[in-house]
Design a protein around this motif. Sequence first.
Motif, PDB file in Angstrom:
ATOM      1  N   PRO A  33       1.323 -22.065  21.692  1.00 55.49           N
ATOM      2  CA  PRO A  33       0.056 -21.690  21.057  1.00 55.49           C
ATOM      3  C   PRO A  33      -0.407 -20.287  21.421  1.00 55.49           C
ATOM      4  CG  PRO A  33      -0.322 -23.253  22.841  1.00 55.49           C
ATOM      5  CD  PRO A  33       1.160 -23.201  22.626  1.00 55.49           C
ATOM      6  N   GLN A  34       0.007 -19.783  22.618  1.00 50.11           N
ATOM      7  CA  GLN A  34      -0.403 -18.438  23.007  1.00 50.11           C
ATOM      8  C   GLN A  34       0.204 -17.397  22.053  1.00 50.11           C
ATOM      9  OE1 GLN A  34       1.192 -20.602  24.951  1.00 50.11           O
ATOM     10  NE2 GLN A  34      -0.050 -21.037  26.767  1.00 50.11           N
ATOM     11  N   ILE A  35       1.476 -17.583  21.725  1.00 49.09           N
ATOM     12  CA  ILE A  35       2.139 -16.670  20.780  1.00 49.09           C
ATOM     13  C   ILE A  35       1.464 -16.779  19.418  1.00 49.09           C
ATOM     14  CG2 ILE A  35       4.305 -16.074  19.649  1.00 49.09           C
ATOM     15  CD1 ILE A  35       4.324 -15.533  22.605  1.00 49.09           C
ATOM     16  N   SER A  36       1.116 -17.994  19.032  1.00 47.12           N
ATOM     17  CA  SER A  36       0.438 -18.214  17.758  1.00 47.12           C
ATOM     18  C   SER A  36      -0.874 -17.443  17.704  1.00 47.12           C
ATOM     19  CB  SER A  36       0.179 -19.709  17.552  1.00 47.12           C
ATOM     20  OG  SER A  36      -0.547 -19.940  16.375  1.00 47.12           O
ATOM     21  N   GLY A  37      -1.601 -17.436  18.821  1.00 49.28           N
ATOM     22  CA  GLY A  37      -2.870 -16.708  18.878  1.00 49.28           C
ATOM     23  C   GLY A  37      -2.685 -15.210  18.755  1.00 49.28           C
ATOM     24  N   ILE A  38      -1.630 -14.678  19.418  1.00 44.99           N
ATOM     25  CA  ILE A  38      -1.346 -13.237  19.334  1.00 44.99           C
ATOM     26  C   ILE A  38      -0.995 -12.849  17.905  1.00 44.99           C
ATOM     27  CG2 ILE A  38       0.271 -11.433  20.054  1.00 44.99           C
ATOM     28  CD1 ILE A  38       0.477 -12.891  22.755  1.00 44.99           C
ATOM     29  N   ILE A  39      -0.199 -13.692  17.234  1.00 46.84           N
ATOM     30  CA  ILE A  39       0.187 -13.423  15.850  1.00 46.84           C
ATOM     31  C   ILE A  39      -1.047 -13.427  14.953  1.00 46.84           C
ATOM     32  CG2 ILE A  39       1.430 -14.349  13.847  1.00 46.84           C
ATOM     33  CD1 ILE A  39       3.570 -15.321  15.806  1.00 46.84           C
ATOM     34  N   SER A  40      -1.932 -14.395  15.173  1.00 45.65           N
ATOM     35  CA  SER A  40      -3.140 -14.467  14.359  1.00 45.65           C
ATOM     36  C   SER A  40      -4.002 -13.219  14.546  1.00 45.65           C
ATOM     37  CB  SER A  40      -3.952 -15.716  14.727  1.00 45.65           C
ATOM     38  OG  SER A  40      -3.261 -16.883  14.348  1.00 45.65           O
ATOM     39  N   PHE A  41      -4.104 -12.745  15.789  1.00 41.41           N
ATOM     40  CA  PHE A  41      -4.891 -11.541  16.063  1.00 41.41           C
ATOM     41  C   PHE A  41      -4.284 -10.328  15.354  1.00 41.41           C
ATOM     42  CE2 PHE A  41      -5.413  -7.696  18.721  1.00 41.41           C
ATOM     43  CZ  PHE A  41      -6.785  -7.532  18.577  1.00 41.41           C
ATOM     44  N   SER A  42      -2.963 -10.161  15.480  1.00 39.99           N
ATOM     45  CA  SER A  42      -2.313  -9.007  14.851  1.00 39.99           C
ATOM     46  C   SER A  42      -2.374  -9.110  13.332  1.00 39.99           C
ATOM     47  CB  SER A  42      -0.856  -8.896  15.310  1.00 39.99           C
ATOM     48  OG  SER A  42      -0.107 -10.016  14.881  1.00 39.99           O
ATOM     49  N   ALA A  43      -2.275 -10.349  12.801  1.00 41.25           N
ATOM     50  CA  ALA A  43      -2.323 -10.535  11.351  1.00 41.25           C
ATOM     51  C   ALA A  43      -3.705 -10.201  10.800  1.00 41.25           C
ATOM     52  CB  ALA A  43      -1.946 -11.968  10.989  1.00 41.25           C
ATOM     53  N   VAL A  44      -4.744 -10.518  11.564  1.00 39.08           N
ATOM     54  CA  VAL A  44      -6.104 -10.184  11.141  1.00 39.08           C
ATOM     55  C   VAL A  44      -6.243  -8.670  10.985  1.00 39.08           C
ATOM     56  CG1 VAL A  44      -8.497 -10.076  11.952  1.00 39.08           C
ATOM     57  CG2 VAL A  44      -7.257 -12.238  12.029  1.00 39.08           C
ATOM     58  N   ILE A  45      -5.696  -7.916  11.944  1.00 40.52           N
ATOM     59  CA  ILE A  45      -5.760  -6.460  11.870  1.00 40.52           C
ATOM     60  C   ILE A  45      -4.848  -5.923  10.774  1.00 40.52           C
ATOM     61  CG2 ILE A  45      -5.283  -4.317  13.138  1.00 40.52           C
ATOM     62  CD1 ILE A  45      -6.027  -5.810  15.700  1.00 40.52           C
ATOM     63  N   ALA A  46      -3.621  -6.439  10.725  1.00 34.23           N
ATOM     64  CA  ALA A  46      -2.626  -5.930   9.776  1.00 34.23           C
ATOM     65  C   ALA A  46      -3.054  -6.152   8.330  1.00 34.23           C
ATOM     66  CB  ALA A  46      -1.274  -6.593  10.039  1.00 34.23           C
ATOM     67  N   THR A  47      -3.504  -7.364   8.019  1.00 29.97           N
ATOM     68  CA  THR A  47      -3.894  -7.652   6.640  1.00 29.97           C
ATOM     69  C   THR A  47      -5.186  -6.926   6.263  1.00 29.97           C
ATOM     70  OG1 THR A  47      -4.914  -9.717   7.435  1.00 29.97           O
ATOM     71  CG2 THR A  47      -2.724  -9.881   6.454  1.00 29.97           C
ATOM     72  N   ALA A  48      -6.072  -6.733   7.231  1.00 30.21           N
ATOM     73  CA  ALA A  48      -7.296  -5.975   6.942  1.00 30.21           C
ATOM     74  C   ALA A  48      -6.966  -4.527   6.615  1.00 30.21           C
ATOM     75  CB  ALA A  48      -8.255  -6.046   8.136  1.00 30.21           C
ATOM     76  N   SER A  49      -5.966  -3.959   7.306  1.00 32.34           N
ATOM     77  CA  SER A  49      -5.590  -2.565   7.034  1.00 32.34           C
ATOM     78  C   SER A  49      -4.958  -2.433   5.654  1.00 32.34           C
ATOM     79  CB  SER A  49      -4.626  -2.059   8.110  1.00 32.34           C
ATOM     80  OG  SER A  49      -3.371  -2.703   8.032  1.00 32.34           O
ATOM     81  N   VAL A  50      -4.162  -3.422   5.252  1.00 32.56           N
ATOM     82  CA  VAL A  50      -3.575  -3.405   3.905  1.00 32.56           C
ATOM     83  C   VAL A  50      -4.680  -3.498   2.853  1.00 32.56           C
ATOM     84  CG1 VAL A  50      -2.075  -4.629   2.273  1.00 32.56           C
ATOM     85  CG2 VAL A  50      -1.383  -4.395   4.660  1.00 32.56           C
ATOM     86  N   LEU A  51      -5.635  -4.374   3.107  1.00 31.38           N
ATOM     87  CA  LEU A  51      -6.761  -4.526   2.190  1.00 31.38           C
ATOM     88  C   LEU A  51      -7.527  -3.215   2.055  1.00 31.38           C
ATOM     89  CD1 LEU A  51      -8.398  -6.586   0.488  1.00 31.38           C
ATOM     90  CD2 LEU A  51      -9.780  -7.032   2.523  1.00 31.38           C
ATOM     91  N   LEU A  52      -7.701  -2.521   3.170  1.00 38.02           N
ATOM     92  CA  LEU A  52      -8.407  -1.237   3.148  1.00 38.02           C
ATOM     93  C   LEU A  52      -7.643  -0.198   2.328  1.00 38.02           C
ATOM     94  CD1 LEU A  52     -10.663   0.627   4.089  1.00 38.02           C
ATOM     95  CD2 LEU A  52      -9.390   1.012   6.203  1.00 38.02           C
ATOM     96  N   ILE A  53      -6.323  -0.126   2.528  1.00 36.68           N
ATOM     97  CA  ILE A  53      -5.504   0.855   1.811  1.00 36.68           C
ATOM     98  C   ILE A  53      -5.600   0.649   0.304  1.00 36.68           C
ATOM     99  CG2 ILE A  53      -3.120   1.581   1.339  1.00 36.68           C
ATOM    100  CD1 ILE A  53      -2.537   0.980   4.331  1.00 36.68           C
ATOM    101  N   PHE A  54      -5.445  -0.588  -0.137  1.00 39.43           N
ATOM    102  CA  PHE A  54      -5.444  -0.843  -1.568  1.00 39.43           C
ATOM    103  C   PHE A  54      -6.844  -0.894  -2.164  1.00 39.43           C
ATOM    104  CE2 PHE A  54      -1.165  -2.357  -0.475  1.00 39.43           C
ATOM    105  CZ  PHE A  54      -0.443  -1.672  -1.439  1.00 39.43           C
ATOM    106  N   GLN A  55      -7.839  -1.209  -1.337  1.00 35.88           N
ATOM    107  CA  GLN A  55      -9.211  -1.178  -1.820  1.00 35.88           C
ATOM    108  C   GLN A  55      -9.690   0.258  -2.006  1.00 35.88           C
ATOM    109  OE1 GLN A  55     -10.149  -3.941  -2.818  1.00 35.88           O
ATOM    110  NE2 GLN A  55     -12.354  -4.195  -2.873  1.00 35.88           N
TER     111      GLN A  55
END
Length: 570
Positions: A347-369
């Motif tokens: 679950p610790q790895i799962s949490g790290i992935i979720s944190f990075s995904a929140v940042i990564a997908t937000a940055s993609v959203l910003l670029i295309f927005q």
Amino acid sequence: MSKSIFRKKSIHKILVDVSSGFSDAEHSGGSHLKKELNVKDLTLMGIAAVVGAGIFSTIGLASFNGGPGVTILFVITAITCGFSALCYAEFASRIPVAGSAYTYAYASFGELIAWIIGWDLLMEYAIGNIAVAISWSTYFVNLMEGFHIHIPAYLTMDYYSAFKAHSQVVAFTASHNIAAITDELKQGALAWSSAPGFGGFRLIANIPALLIVVIITYLVYIGIRETKKATNAMVILKIAIVLAVICIGFFYVTPANWHPFMPNGFGGVMKGVSGVFFAYIGFDAISTTAEECQSPQRDLPRGMIYSLIICTVLYILIAIVLTGMVSYKDLAVGDPLAYVFTKVHLPQISGIISFSAVIATASVLLIFQVGQPRIWMSMSRDGLLPKAFSRIHPKYHTPSFATIVTGFVVAIPALFMNLTAVTDLTSIGTLFAFVLVCGGVLLLPREAAKAGRFHLPYFNSKYIVPVLFVAGAYFFRNDIWALFTGANAHENFPMFLFIILSAVLTVASVVKNLSLIPVLGLLSCFYLMTELGYTNWLRFLIWLVIGLVIYFTYSYKNSLLGKDHSEAHN
């Protein structure tokens, strides 16, 4: 000429407009974008745009449909994108401005097709951002759970998914088929049963998806722009997480999960086209940075190809690890990377992935927005949309009205739409843009290669395309015959169009000595479009019809190019 719906905007006029500040850059009145990007920056930007919602979300559903064989689909899609990338690069070398496919179509096909591709790009960007917002919501909820903050299920998904999950759980329970109830179905059923409402109606909506779009739209409105260093930092974070997933996940792979390799056959593999292609749609965003490149004719094609190769390798490795860690049957989830590590009790790895995904997908959203309002603005400055869309905020120097409209267009559907439906529409829209770019290259006059400028290598297609056409017709003759004899033959009309297009291009290749790469790009992209299903084609065609109505009732009469021609003739 002024009355022609195919009036073209000459390359000379496009370049003059850009030099005078009349472009789709974010500033007007003679301001220009700084030429700061080199090959490394473009490659990292391509990776930043591609490694986002695709690798963190839609790869799960694609693996569910195709099993471990989805790796084949990644290779097919990468080759298809490679042809398109070379065609984009050819245009970028001749028209080094930020207009991307819209501007390219205006110069090659003319105004009507430019309008269609612009209208198509609006759908692609908007619906793509909806999918990214939905994906961001999934990872955000997962991250909050890691901090023991529980968000009610009915506030984290769309109405239809919850209703469908509830119905399926009821059906499986009634038939005593409890094993068929997946974790995803349980979550959806919980959302339906726990949601407040009245009568048969439930109050279910994806609130986190709405909130992230509102925040990103506000940032874009006040002029927040990612710097080169910030983008590069995002890429480093994303690649580090992906490599960590591959390396750690490798130790939890069970080879038995890779058998059968294609559990649903080649048809099952191709069913994941929309999810896989959605993962790649970001690479063409590099073409919108042409005005910011130090040497766009040389660096753009390299950046596109390098980023495409790197991302393809990462996607294939991720797919191999995901389908090896758990059964492909369990991967129909919105957050597959975090999910598989939870399943193997990390679950610790799962949490790290979720944190990075929140940042990564937000940055993609910003670029295309940021990108979508620039398309609204570009079309507005050509007179094809009302002037309000090209209005520049006096303080923030951003397309204020277009940004607000973009926010509403993305935020409201993100509350209620299903991730699968939106990725399918995004993929068909992107493929259509690629088809027109590849076709546009065929219409450009051939030019001799110039020093420092990329030039698409010429191979005569008349020696190859006819052979491919005859070979395809022979080996797939039974499948072709089945198109005419099936119960729902009308649903095969996309494939009929592909066969007709293939025949026409085969003849044209022999008669006109067409260039091989754009022909292969056009055919491969159109074939992938046929794999996206009858329903998605209908939805796409309805969108185009709406666009044509707007063009003929407003844009045609208000086109600045049309007015310029009229004045010239008067």
